[in-house]
Write a protein that holds these residues in place. Structure first.
Motif, PDB file in Angstrom:
ATOM      1  N   THR A   1       0.844  -1.193   0.000  1.00  0.00           N
ATOM      2  CA  THR A   1       0.000   0.000   0.000  1.00  0.00           C
ATOM      3  C   THR A   1       0.879   1.243   0.000  1.00  0.00           C
ATOM      4  N   GLY A   2       0.448   2.247  -0.768  1.00  0.00           N
ATOM      5  CA  GLY A   2       1.190   3.497  -0.838  1.00  0.00           C
ATOM      6  C   GLY A   2       2.268   3.513  -1.902  1.00  0.00           C
TER       7      GLY A   2
ATOM      8  N   HIS B   1       3.538   2.773  -6.046  1.00  0.00           N
ATOM      9  CA  HIS B   1       3.022   2.738  -7.418  1.00  0.00           C
ATOM     10  C   HIS B   1       2.576   1.310  -7.721  1.00  0.00           C
ATOM     11  N   HIS B   2       1.415   1.137  -8.318  1.00  0.00           N
ATOM     12  CA  HIS B   2       0.830  -0.186  -8.600  1.00  0.00           C
ATOM     13  C   HIS B   2       0.576  -0.979  -7.310  1.00  0.00           C
ATOM     14  N   ALA B   3       0.225  -0.294  -6.230  1.00  0.00           N
ATOM     15  CA  ALA B   3      -0.055  -0.969  -4.954  1.00  0.00           C
ATOM     16  C   ALA B   3      -1.077  -2.077  -5.160  1.00  0.00           C
ATOM     17  N   GLY B   4      -0.812  -3.229  -4.551  1.00  0.00           N
ATOM     18  CA  GLY B   4      -1.707  -4.378  -4.652  1.00  0.00           C
ATOM     19  C   GLY B   4      -1.475  -5.243  -5.871  1.00  0.00           C
ATOM     20  N   ALA B   5      -0.669  -4.759  -6.817  1.00  0.00           N
ATOM     21  CA  ALA B   5      -0.377  -5.551  -8.019  1.00  0.00           C
ATOM     22  C   ALA B   5       0.834  -6.447  -7.744  1.00  0.00           C
ATOM     23  N   TRP B   6       0.843  -7.570  -8.416  1.00  0.00           N
ATOM     24  CA  TRP B   6       1.943  -8.531  -8.284  1.00  0.00           C
ATOM     25  C   TRP B   6       2.988  -8.251  -9.352  1.00  0.00           C
TER      26      TRP B   6
ATOM     27  N   ARG C   1      13.458 -10.542   3.254  1.00  0.00           N
ATOM     28  CA  ARG C   1      12.664  -9.597   4.029  1.00  0.00           C
ATOM     29  C   ARG C   1      11.958  -8.685   3.027  1.00  0.00           C
ATOM     30  N   LEU C   2      10.737  -8.361   3.324  1.00  0.00           N
ATOM     31  CA  LEU C   2       9.946  -7.524   2.423  1.00  0.00           C
ATOM     32  C   LEU C   2      10.000  -6.075   2.894  1.00  0.00           C
ATOM     33  N   SER C   3      10.313  -5.144   1.981  1.00  0.00           N
ATOM     34  CA  SER C   3      10.336  -3.725   2.331  1.00  0.00           C
ATOM     35  C   SER C   3       9.380  -2.915   1.459  1.00  0.00           C
ATOM     36  N   VAL C   4       9.347  -3.156   0.159  1.00  0.00           N
ATOM     37  CA  VAL C   4       8.411  -2.450  -0.728  1.00  0.00           C
ATOM     38  C   VAL C   4       7.256  -3.357  -1.140  1.00  0.00           C
ATOM     39  N   HIS C   5       7.286  -4.579  -0.666  1.00  0.00           N
ATOM     40  CA  HIS C   5       6.232  -5.565  -0.943  1.00  0.00           C
ATOM     41  C   HIS C   5       5.615  -5.989   0.382  1.00  0.00           C
ATOM     42  N   ASP C   6       4.376  -6.503   0.322  1.00  0.00           N
ATOM     43  CA  ASP C   6       3.735  -6.962   1.559  1.00  0.00           C
ATOM     44  C   ASP C   6       3.354  -8.436   1.522  1.00  0.00           C
ATOM     45  N   ALA C   7       3.639  -9.108   0.417  1.00  0.00           N
ATOM     46  CA  ALA C   7       3.341 -10.541   0.316  1.00  0.00           C
ATOM     47  C   ALA C   7       4.151 -11.135  -0.824  1.00  0.00           C
ATOM     48  N   THR C   8       4.306 -12.442  -0.774  1.00  0.00           N
ATOM     49  CA  THR C   8       4.991 -13.169  -1.835  1.00  0.00           C
ATOM     50  C   THR C   8       4.272 -14.501  -2.033  1.00  0.00           C
ATOM     51  N   CYS C   9       4.313 -15.010  -3.248  1.00  0.00           N
ATOM     52  CA  CYS C   9       3.731 -16.319  -3.524  1.00  0.00           C
ATOM     53  C   CYS C   9       4.432 -16.929  -4.734  1.00  0.00           C
ATOM     54  N   ASP C  10       4.334 -18.233  -4.843  1.00  0.00           N
ATOM     55  CA  ASP C  10       4.879 -18.927  -6.006  1.00  0.00           C
ATOM     56  C   ASP C  10       3.778 -19.090  -7.045  1.00  0.00           C
ATOM     57  N   VAL C  11       4.125 -18.868  -8.297  1.00  0.00           N
ATOM     58  CA  VAL C  11       3.182 -19.057  -9.401  1.00  0.00           C
ATOM     59  C   VAL C  11       3.848 -19.936 -10.451  1.00  0.00           C
ATOM     60  N   THR C  12       3.038 -20.732 -11.117  1.00  0.00           N
ATOM     61  CA  THR C  12       3.540 -21.589 -12.177  1.00  0.00           C
ATOM     62  C   THR C  12       3.054 -21.035 -13.506  1.00  0.00           C
ATOM     63  N   PRO C  13       3.988 -20.658 -14.400  1.00  0.00           N
ATOM     64  CA  PRO C  13       3.592 -20.114 -15.697  1.00  0.00           C
ATOM     65  C   PRO C  13       2.643 -21.061 -16.426  1.00  0.00           C
TER      66      PRO C  13
END
Length: 133
Positions: free
Chosen positions: A28-29, A31-36, A97-109
């Motif tokens: 949050t806060g 650019h592109h907040a909430g986007a992966w 450690r996350l500083s500009v991100h608030d979550a992480t996840c694995d995705v399979t192309p």
């Protein structure tokens, strides 16, 4: 895309599962907040793209990485115009450690995901899914 486009680098980190990659959600806060997206940042004047990516991933994620091959280049005409180069990276040290991100996840192309990608990252993922077939 204009010659004066902002040059940005992004790192494609491997996920925990074979064939997956790790995505990060903009806090949050931002650019592109909430986007992966794939983490990275701007290439400074006189800096090599690979050096910029190592610096950015150390600053944003606390990780040391080895930068591999350029996977794809794309962009957005803006404003501002942006050119993004996506590189394969391997983690060689540090603790995530996350500083500009608030979550992480694995995705399979190629596997449908219910996440909202940042615009250039979405274009990369479409290309990457086809390249991995």
């Amino acid at each position: 895309m204009t010659r004066d486009a902002l040059h940005v680098v992004a790192g494609v980190l491997p996920g925990a599962d074979p064939g997956s990659v790790r995505a990060f959600r903009r806090a949050t806060g931002r650019h592109h907040a909430g986007a992966w997206e794939f983490p990275g940042g701007k290439v400074e004047e006189g800096e090599l793209p690979e050096a910029a990516l190592r610096r950015e991933l150390r600053e944003e994620l606390g990780l040391s990485v080895e930068v591999g091959p350029l996977l794809w280049e794309g962009g957005d005409d803006g404003p501002p115009a942006v050119r993004v180069c996506f590189y394969a990276v391997a983690v060689t040290g540090g603790t995530l450690r996350l500083s500009v991100h608030d979550a992480t996840c694995d995705v399979t192309p190629g596997v449908p995901q219910e996440i909202r990608w940042a615009p250039v990252d979405a274009s990369f993922m479409r290309w990457y899914a086809k390249a991995k077939r």
